[in-house]
Design a protein around this motif. Structure first.
Motif, PDB file in Angstrom:
ATOM      1  N   TRP A  42       0.863  -1.182   0.000  1.00  4.39           N
ATOM      2  CA  TRP A  42       0.000   0.000   0.000  1.00  4.39           C
ATOM      3  C   TRP A  42       0.897   1.229   0.000  1.00  4.39           C
ATOM      4  O   TRP A  42       1.297   1.716   1.047  1.00  4.39           O
ATOM      5  CB  TRP A  42      -0.933   0.003   1.233  1.00  4.39           C
ATOM      6  N   ARG A  43       1.217   1.734  -1.191  1.00  4.94           N
ATOM      7  CA  ARG A  43       2.211   2.801  -1.309  1.00  4.94           C
ATOM      8  C   ARG A  43       1.821   4.091  -0.600  1.00  4.94           C
ATOM      9  O   ARG A  43       2.677   4.836  -0.162  1.00  4.94           O
ATOM     10  CB  ARG A  43       2.467   3.119  -2.779  1.00  4.94           C
ATOM     11  N   LEU A  44       0.531   4.338  -0.532  1.00  6.39           N
ATOM     12  CA  LEU A  44       0.118   5.592   0.090  1.00  6.39           C
ATOM     13  C   LEU A  44       0.513   5.632   1.565  1.00  6.39           C
ATOM     14  O   LEU A  44       0.764   6.689   2.111  1.00  6.39           O
ATOM     15  CB  LEU A  44      -1.392   5.786  -0.074  1.00  6.39           C
ATOM     16  N   ALA A  45       0.582   4.470   2.218  1.00  2.13           N
ATOM     17  CA  ALA A  45       0.834   4.476   3.660  1.00  2.13           C
ATOM     18  C   ALA A  45       2.095   3.742   4.084  1.00  2.13           C
ATOM     19  O   ALA A  45       2.608   3.987   5.165  1.00  2.13           O
ATOM     20  CB  ALA A  45      -0.363   3.880   4.391  1.00  2.13           C
TER      21      ALA A  45
ATOM     22  N   VAL B 124       3.072   4.060   9.758  1.00  2.00           N
ATOM     23  CA  VAL B 124       2.462   4.394  11.039  1.00  2.00           C
ATOM     24  C   VAL B 124       2.106   3.109  11.815  1.00  2.00           C
ATOM     25  O   VAL B 124       1.938   3.145  13.032  1.00  2.00           O
ATOM     26  CB  VAL B 124       1.224   5.296  10.826  1.00  2.00           C
ATOM     27  N   ILE B 125       2.020   1.970  11.132  1.00  2.00           N
ATOM     28  CA  ILE B 125       1.538   0.743  11.796  1.00  2.00           C
ATOM     29  C   ILE B 125       2.458   0.290  12.940  1.00  2.00           C
ATOM     30  O   ILE B 125       1.980   0.058  14.046  1.00  2.00           O
ATOM     31  CB  ILE B 125       1.276  -0.371  10.760  1.00  2.00           C
ATOM     32  N   PRO B 126       3.796   0.203  12.700  1.00  6.10           N
ATOM     33  CA  PRO B 126       4.659  -0.150  13.844  1.00  6.10           C
ATOM     34  C   PRO B 126       4.631   0.902  14.956  1.00  6.10           C
ATOM     35  O   PRO B 126       4.888   0.583  16.122  1.00  6.10           O
ATOM     36  CB  PRO B 126       6.063  -0.245  13.236  1.00  6.10           C
ATOM     37  N   LEU B 127       4.297   2.138  14.620  1.00  5.23           N
ATOM     38  CA  LEU B 127       4.206   3.187  15.636  1.00  5.23           C
ATOM     39  C   LEU B 127       3.138   2.880  16.679  1.00  5.23           C
ATOM     40  O   LEU B 127       3.219   3.343  17.820  1.00  5.23           O
ATOM     41  CB  LEU B 127       3.874   4.544  14.981  1.00  5.23           C
ATOM     42  N   ALA B 128       2.139   2.098  16.253  1.00  2.00           N
ATOM     43  CA  ALA B 128       1.059   1.773  17.181  1.00  2.00           C
ATOM     44  C   ALA B 128       1.592   1.053  18.408  1.00  2.00           C
ATOM     45  O   ALA B 128       1.051   1.196  19.507  1.00  2.00           O
ATOM     46  CB  ALA B 128      -0.003   0.930  16.478  1.00  2.00           C
ATOM     47  N   SER B 129       2.672   0.264  18.241  1.00  2.08           N
ATOM     48  CA  SER B 129       3.256  -0.365  19.424  1.00  2.08           C
ATOM     49  C   SER B 129       4.401   0.440  20.023  1.00  2.08           C
ATOM     50  O   SER B 129       4.560   0.476  21.239  1.00  2.08           O
ATOM     51  CB  SER B 129       3.700  -1.800  19.105  1.00  2.08           C
ATOM     52  N   SER B 130       5.210   1.137  19.166  1.00  2.00           N
ATOM     53  CA  SER B 130       6.346   1.887  19.719  1.00  2.00           C
ATOM     54  C   SER B 130       5.911   3.232  20.321  1.00  2.00           C
ATOM     55  O   SER B 130       6.501   3.702  21.278  1.00  2.00           O
ATOM     56  CB  SER B 130       7.414   2.101  18.648  1.00  2.00           C
TER      57      SER B 130
END
Lengths: 267, 432
Positions: A42-45, B124-130
């Motif tokens: 998902w390149r946007l994110a 942002v996904i790994p940021l959810a835990s860090s």
């Protein structure tokens, strides 16, 4: 038994990126969704690999408007078990597809003085190039409908299909019908409501916000097209205006050509 | 290894399909090219022949994340062309809508697209835990900003209610009170994030002293529509003269168009706005600026992220002020009894990522016969390339991965909206 999460990719072709933005607008629900899927691309994110490989579900926004995008679509199809087309561009061509219904040279020369270098091809909806398994309609998509489609799919159920016009939902919402207003009101004279021919599922989003439906979800299976064209003629719309209005989002697909022609012949 | 070619083929975490190629020789920049690879959509052609009331609906589809800006500036441009004067109430509602978009777009950019770089994560996904508290602030703030757009405009992306002449529907009191009650939390959260961003170590810097441009209203910090455009190294000029001052030209060695002011590249966006308008911030906005420790005028493109956060505080306070006004005074029903006349009109506004211009002509049948749209990313494109002249000598001694990261961060700092810039002429369609 440990079930493997389905591998998912989200792809953007020519579009405004509004449908992907509506996915981001799910906020923390995306994190919940990630408990059930393995988001590979998902390149946007995310920093993502150059090309898709071995996906269970490919989610595609946007229409094809150059040859590279046609090749990309074929590549995605070859690497994905299921393809979901999201939004008006992917399903119908989107507003940029209107140039297919207009004088193409006039459109292009309004933008480029020298046409020799323009490599654009006629706008094509995704299903015009590759097989599409499921659709999430709308410009932009309704994020809740998107989520329920994906959740249905990964839990082995068929995603919902509406098969009814926007008018049904509009009546349920209790909106005053644009066609039944006794005296000219705001925007009544300037537009024709496309509710009778458009597929439901948006919750009659525009009529509930004081504007007529403009058909971003495409035509429903059994559209009231003849009645709509007659109503539009009564409101002094020219055949050309009616054709462009009824197909504001669908210039990238040929699926409505025949019915439109039949309707226009009645005029 | 004195020569190096860096090719960021498909820059992630930006809106659209962009590519940056940089050639380095003897630790100096040889050349840099920023390319737009989005498909062309010919919006200025597609709106030709359309009735005036259809144009904003179509033209907002140029871009999702700037859809409010396109909708608002197109209605102003069309109203200017047709001789329609919108009411004070309409101006205020449009401002509120624009503040909602500023918040939504800036918070999306800072939290979801830019911040992962600053803490060296891939998304942002790994940021959810860090950094769980940061992600919580992101969801709350971004969600609330979207609620402003839903309650005022009717939808988070592509607003429905803003039309030529005014609004098709007004927000309910309950909705306005709900938004009003939550906004102070957003201000508090944003202050925390300013502190966080300020504290992160080992961040890139540049100091390219180039001009900066924004719309101008001497009485207020102009986010939404003004009659003039101004710049750091000169005097304000009338908005309708945009083509006279902001020159676009083709250069033989490149396919892309270059935007210049006084023969140099320039920047548009949050940092330029702050440089030009900081004395017009709300009091709480000034507090945020002080907290950020930005020294204005600031020429460091990377600080655009911090400037966005300062603007978020300011826009949240301005939203509160407008909501308070409508909560106590209510809305006046307006009739749409205007008498449109054919003509030409220009309007300028600030999209979250900078100056946005729309110009229209309507014929006797009130159909569009001419349309020109210039987007902020088109203005910034040349500056993105020239920034590399300053950046590369500073970082050329570092490993390639660092150089790539800092270049990615540079492009992302502009918060580019490539789908916007690819709507038309600024797109190079020929390069391969």
């Amino acid at each position: 038994m440990v079930l493997e999460k389905p591998k998912v990719g989200i792809f953007g072709l020519t579009s405004c990126y509004g449908c992907q933005l509506e996915i981001i607008n799910l906020e923390e629900k995306i994190l919940n969704l990630l408990d059930f899927i393995d988001l590979k691309y998902w390149r946007l994110a995310l920093e993502s690999p150059a090309d898709p490989t071995d996906l269970d579900i490919a989610i595609i926004e946007g229409s094809a408007s150059n040859n590279e995008e046609i090749e990309e679509l074929k590549l995605i199809r070859n690497h994905s078990k299921t393809v979901i087309a999201i939004g008006a561009c992917a399903n119908l061509g989107g507003v940029q597809g209107m140039r297919g219904l207009m004088d193409e040279n006039r459109v292009k020369s309004a933008v480029y003085s020298d046409l020799s270098g323009v490599r654009a091809i006629p706008v094509k909806a995704v299903h015009e190039i590759i097989k599409v398994d499921f659709q999430v309609r709308g410009c932009p998509i309704n994020p809740k409908e998107f989520l329920s489609t994906v959740l249905n799919l990964i839990s082995g159920r068929q995603p919902e299909v509406w098969n009814m016009p926007v008018c049904v939902e509009c009546k349920i919402r209790g909106n005053e019908c644009f066609f039944e207003r006794s005296k000219p009101e705001r925007f009544y004279q300037t537009n024709v409501c496309l509710g009778p021919i458009s597929e439901a599922g948006c919750g009659a989003r525009c009529p509930s916000n004081g504007m007529p439906c403009d058909g971003c979800r495409g035509w429903t299976t059994d559209p009231f097209i003849m009645q709509l064209i007659k109503e539009a003629r009564l409101r002094n719309k020219s055949p050309g205006d009616i054709a462009i209005l009824a197909r504001r989002y669908s210039g990238g697909t040929t699926s409505q050509d025949e019915m439109m022609k039949k309707g226009m012949n009645v005029l | 290894m004195s020569n190096m070619r860096i090719d960021l083929k498909h820059i992630a975490r930006v809106e659209g399909y962009g590519r940056l190629v940089v050639n380095i020789e003897e630790k100096k920049l040889k050349d840099s090219k920023f390319m737009v690879l989005e498909g062309a959509r010919f919006f200025e052609g597609v709106v030709l022949g359309k009735k005036y009331h259809e144009v904003p609906i179509i033209i907002s589809r140029i871009c999702a994340i700037c859809s409010v800006s396109h909708s608002v500036v197109s209605t102003y441009g069309i109203e200017n062309a047709l001789g329609i004067k919108p009411s004070q109430q309409t101006h205020m509602l449009r401002k509120l809508l624009v503040y909602g978009e500023m918040l939504e777009s800036h918070l999306l950019h800072v939290y979801y697209l830019a911040l992962p770089d600053y803490v060296r994560q891939s998304s942002v996904i790994p940021l959810a835990s860090s950094h769980p508290d940061v992600v919580k602030r992101a969801f709350f703030g971004h969600g609330l900003a979207n609620e402003i757009q839903r309650k005022i405009g009717g939808r988070a992306v592509h607003p429905i209610r803003n039309v030529v002449g005014g609004f098709s529907m007004f927000p309910s009191f309950e909705d306005m009170k709900m938004l009003r009650s939550k906004l102070p939390q957003l201000i508090e959260d944003t202050m925390e994030t300013i502190k966080l961003l300020k504290s992160l170590p080992d961040q890139p810097r540049i100091a390219m002293k180039r001009d900066y441009v924004a719309i101008w209203d001497c009485n207020e910090y102009a986010y939404c529509y003004a009659n003039e455009i101004t710049h750091g190294h000169g005097e304000p000029f009338p908005a309708a003269d945009y083509q006279k001052y902001l020159i676009e030209e083709v250069r033989p060695y490149s396919h892309t168009k270059f935007s210049t002011i006084n023969n140099e590249s320039f920047m548009v966006g949050a940092l330029p706005r702050l440089n030009l308008n900081h004395h017009l911030l709300t009091n709480i906005g000034k507090e945020a600026l002080e907290l950020s420790e930005l020294q204005l005028p600031d020429y460091d493109t990377y600080h655009n992220n911090m400037a966005q956060l300062v603007e978020c505080v300011d826009c949240a306070q301005r939203s509160i002020d407008i909501l308070d006004h409508f909560i106590s005074n209510g809305f006046l029903e307006e009739d749409f009894d205007f008498d449109p006349k054919p003509g030409n009109g220009t309007a300028v506004t600030e999209a979250p990522r900078g100056l946005l211009v729309h110009q229209y002509t309507f014929d006797d049948d009130l159909r569009c016969s001419f349309c020109d749209v210039v987007t902020p990313t088109a203005y910034n494109q040349f500056k993105m390339e020239t920034d590399c002249e300053d950046l590369i000598p500073r970082i050329a001694h570092r490993p390639k991965e660092d150089i790539e990261l800092f270049l990615n961060m540079l492009i992302r700092a502009y918060d580019p909206c490539i789908s916007c810039s690819a709507h038309s002429i600024k797109l190079d369609v020929r390069f391969q």
